[in-house]
Design an enzyme around this catalytic site. Structure first.
Site, PDB file in Angstrom:
ATOM      1  CB  CYS A 135      -0.885   0.289   1.195  1.00  0.00           C
ATOM      2  SG  CYS A 135      -1.715   1.538   1.235  1.00  0.00           S
ATOM      3  CB  CYS A 138      -0.791   2.656   4.099  1.00  0.00           C
ATOM      4  SG  CYS A 138      -2.129   1.766   3.178  1.00  0.00           S
ATOM      5  CG  ASP A 139       3.062   1.255   4.508  1.00  0.00           C
ATOM      6  OD1 ASP A 139       2.487   1.760   5.593  1.00  0.00           O
ATOM      7  OD2 ASP A 139       2.818  -0.127   4.311  1.00  0.00           O
TER       8      ASP A 139
END
Ligand code: NAP
Length: 313
Positions: A135, A138-139
């Site tokens: 992701c 997200c990261d």
């Protein structure tokens, strides 16, 4: 005794949320069960450029899914956060057993979506969250100023590689062929991006590092040659993002519904082989897995569930 719903929707991605919208508007007693964040796979997407009408600056998968969920709740759809462990789909009353509760309904719409396929390299599981991610939204920010590798050559890999250039020093796409699968418009953006380079005919075969990922071995699938990539000493870490497709979340239904390569076959009205059980979105056999087709499936499934309940179908 648990409450008896008209329809339970399993999954809160675009298919499930649209099914909720339509079931709610039909005044069906509707429950939507989701174990994770709303949006399913679109919650992992930084940019949504091909949902009709979506031209809002700064719109992400998360913000779009949040509006879909709000719209769904406006029509009285109940929500539960639970992880369904077993399902009993045959019979007039369908039963879903979750970690928290057991739920019953006269119809079910299976919209459980799909999960990222593992990259397939050695030690992959050990480095998830320590250099390996699925992701970028997200990261991505954890890799500011670092070298990042992206496995895959489809729309997700190339779009997310472009997104990762906001943070990374350099992004290298590792693709097992010498041509991308991604849409041409997405490819053009990647080829024009000076921060993106490509390792063609290659796959990531091994992840290593004392604590975080700092060494990646890549294999050329044509020559068999292995290349060992090490993080610069001042970085101490590499990023590896996997976007090599998805696997349908249909394990729960195996043995009760026929599956084709893991996907649920339906007719054009989203009916499965079991009366009162419908499937929508990425879980079903179809030719185009996109948000717009997931939403359309959800609408059809909810309308057909209502017809089933009223004896019209
Ligand atoms: P995808 O289209 O299935 O592409 C997966 C990519 O990973 C392919 O390039 C494939 O290589 C590669 N691959 C598969 N297995 C591999 C393995 N074991 N090792 C190395 N590489 C492997 O998946 P996706 O990009 O996640 O997209 C999924 C669906 O969502 C597609 O229908 C896509 O169009 C859609 N999507 C659309 C958008 C958009 O329209 N903006 C954005 C994201 C996703 P090969 O090419 O050699 O098969």
């Amino acid at each position: 005794m648990s409450e008896l719903y008209d329809v339970i929707i399993l999954g809160g991605g675009p298919a499930g949320l649209t099914a909720g919208l339509y079931a709610g508007r039909s005044r069906l007693k509707t429950l939507l069960i989701e174990k994770g964040p709303d949006g399913g796979q679109i919650a992992l997407s930084a940019d949504v450029e091909n949902y009709p009408g979506q031209l809002l600056e700064g719109e992400t998968g998360v913000t779009l899914a949040a509006r879909m969920a709000a719209q769904c709740q406006r029509f009285g759809v109940e929500r539960k956060r639970d992880d369904i462990q077993t399902v009993q789909l045959s019979g007039e009353v369908k039963r879903l057993v979750g970690g928290r509760e057991t739920y019953e309904a006269r119809t079910v719409i299976l919209a459980a979506g799909a999960s990222p396929r593992p990259i397939g390299c050695e030690n992959e599981a050990a480095f998830v969250g320590r250099g390996i991610s699925y992701c970028a939204t997200c990261d991505g920010a954890f890799f500011r100023g670092l070298d990042v590798y992206v496995a895959g050559g489809g729309d997700s890999a190339v779009e997310e590689a472009i997104f990762l250039t906001r943070f990374a020093r350099k992004v290298t796409i590792i693709h097992r062929r010498d041509q991308l699968r991604a849409a041409k418009s997405i490819q053009e953006k990647a080829f024009a991006n000076p921060k993106i380079s490509f390792l063609w005919d290659s796959v990531a075969v091994k992840a290593e590092g004392a604590d975080v990922l700092d060494t990646l071995t890549v294999k050329n699938v044509k020559t068999g040659e292995l290349t060992v990539i090490k993080a610069a000493p001042e970085d101490g870490m590499l990023g590896l993002f996997g976007f090599v497709g998805y696997l349908p979340n249909t394990g729960l239904f195996a043995g009760q519904l026929p599956l084709e390569n893991g996907y649920i076959p339906t007719d054009r009205d989203m009916r499965t082989a079991i009366p009162g059980v419908f499937a929508a979105g990425d879980v079903r056999v179809k030719s185009l897995r996109q948000m717009v087709t997931a939403a359309a499936d959800g609408a059809i499934a909810a309308v057909q569930a209502e017809r089933y309940l009223t004896g019209l179908a």
